[in-house]
Design an enzyme around this catalytic site. Structure first.
Site: not given
Ligand code: ZN
Length: 394
Positions: A180, A183, A273, A349
């Site tokens: 992504h 990010e 991420h 994350e």
């Molecule tokens: Zn992500």
């Protein structure tokens, strides 16, 4: 001498047509003695994702400026703007937070800076020239191979760094990031990880490289990074929903990495991420995969638990709810890898917001925090590597 006699700019200009830029000027007005700059975040190509912003404002010296992101409330994760502080920099080196005001529709912030120009972004940017520097720096260190795995939709190289023998005698560990592209904390994490992994004087890195083969893909989505996307590649694909059946037309970035994984086997995979809403670092696992192997979830618990012990930035109380048995989405990297190889696969994350466990009034969760967390993640991997599976696990 300062160029005080140089003609002053006639007004404020907004730029976002640069590597990683996003944010279109809607209008400039005045209110309450302040210049009000209204912006709209552009949507990722070919889909409906939007939230990443990165703009440069020129001609602001001596002017009180209020910036308003008019479509914040219709972004992909509007809750991400609750309690969120944007980052600004005048030197593109140090990124500090400014208070944001989010009313459910518009995100506003005030800039009162003694500077000609300022860059304003969702998180400290990490553009493709920084990526190229990182790959060249890490890839030129002893024992590191620089591999071009394939081409992206827009024709950019997909870079990987490989360390080890890959002869089947040691566990193969994959680390990927920026599926992504908005990010960017994943890139700052990668910088910390690669600088440590390739440091010949670091005993933890030396131990890890003696015990395991490593493949690092620092940026899975260079096209989306350049285009200033939040989540998609140039074809509008969310790469972390492409792992079950990637195609060279829609998701070549995943197709070439997946093919390389099937060749090397995978004992460990960490997919890095950022999360828009949760102000914490946390790990999501693979509890819902159909072919869960005995002991596989124990590895996940051990990694999380050890990281919680060694890193003050990490915690295990808050995160995504675990998928119920047999409901895992195999289009996601972590689930596909865990299910295909019986590997320890995880999604890390990091927050866009300030990190509750590691608060920093000036910078919030920051590039320095990302690099610190990466080093801790390698501590845990180094400790666990001798117990991971060897050989071609598939
Ligand atoms: Zn992500």
């Amino acid at each position: 001498m300062t160029a005080t006699g140089f003609p002053a700019p006639s007004g404020i200009a907004v730029d976002s047509r640069f590597d990683g830029g996003n944010g279109d000027l809607v209008a400039i007005g005045t209110a309450g003695g302040r210049t009000v700059v209204d912006l709209a975040i552009r949507t990722d190509a070919g889909c409906s994702f939007r939230q990443w912003f990165d703009v440069r404002l020129s001609g602001i010296a001596g002017r009180p400026v209020t910036v308003r992101l008019l479509n914040a409330g219709s972004c992909t994760y509007p809750k991400g703007f609750d309690g969120y502080r944007p980052v600004v920099s005048t030197d593109r080196s140090r990124w500090t937070r400014v208070p944001g005001r989010y009313d459910g529709g518009v995100l506003s912030l005030d800039l009162d800076l003694d500077a000609d120009q300022v860059e304003l972004a969702y998180f400290a940017p990490y553009d493709l020239s920084a990526h190229a520097d990182l790959v060249a720096r890490a890839g030129s260190r002893p024992g590191v191979r620089r591999i071009r795995l394939g081409s992206t939709v827009d024709g950019r190289p997909l870079d990987a760094l490989a360390m080890g023998t890959f002869d089947g005698s040691r566990p193969v560990c994959w680390i990927i990031g920026r599926q992504h592209p908005g990010e960017t904390m994943a890139s700052w994490w990668m910088e910390g990880a690669l600088d440590r992994l390739t440091d010949a004087a670091d005993p933890v890195a030396a131990g890890l490289r003696a015990a395991a083969d490593l493949v690092v893909v620092p940026n899975m989505n260079p096209d989306g990074s350049f285009r200033g996307h939040l989540r998609a590649n140039a074809a509008g694909a969310n790469l972390n929903r492409e792992w079950a059946a990637p195609t060279l037309a829609r998701s070549p970035e995943v197709a070439v990495v997946r093919a390389a994984m099937l060749q090397t086997g995978v004992a460990f995979c960490l997919d890095v991420h950022g999360d828009e809403a949760l102000p914490h670092n946390f790990i999501a696992g693979f509890e819902g995969i159909p072919d869960l192997r005995p002991g596989q979830l124990d590895l996940l618990a051990r990694y999380r638990g050890r990281l919680d012990e060694v890193s003050p930035d990490f915690q295990t109380r808050i995160g995504y709810p675990a998928a119920r048995p047999q409901t895992g989405d195999l289009s996601m990297c972590t689930n596909w890898v865990a299910n295909t190889f019986g590997a320890l696969a995880m999604t890390l994350e990091q927050p866009f917001k300030d990190c509750v466990e590691a608060p920093d009034a000036d910078e919030g969760w920051s590039p320095a925090g990302c690099r610190r967390l990466a080093r801790a993640c390698l501590d845990v991997l180094a400790a666990m590597a001798p117990t991971l599976k060897t050989g071609y696990a598939r």
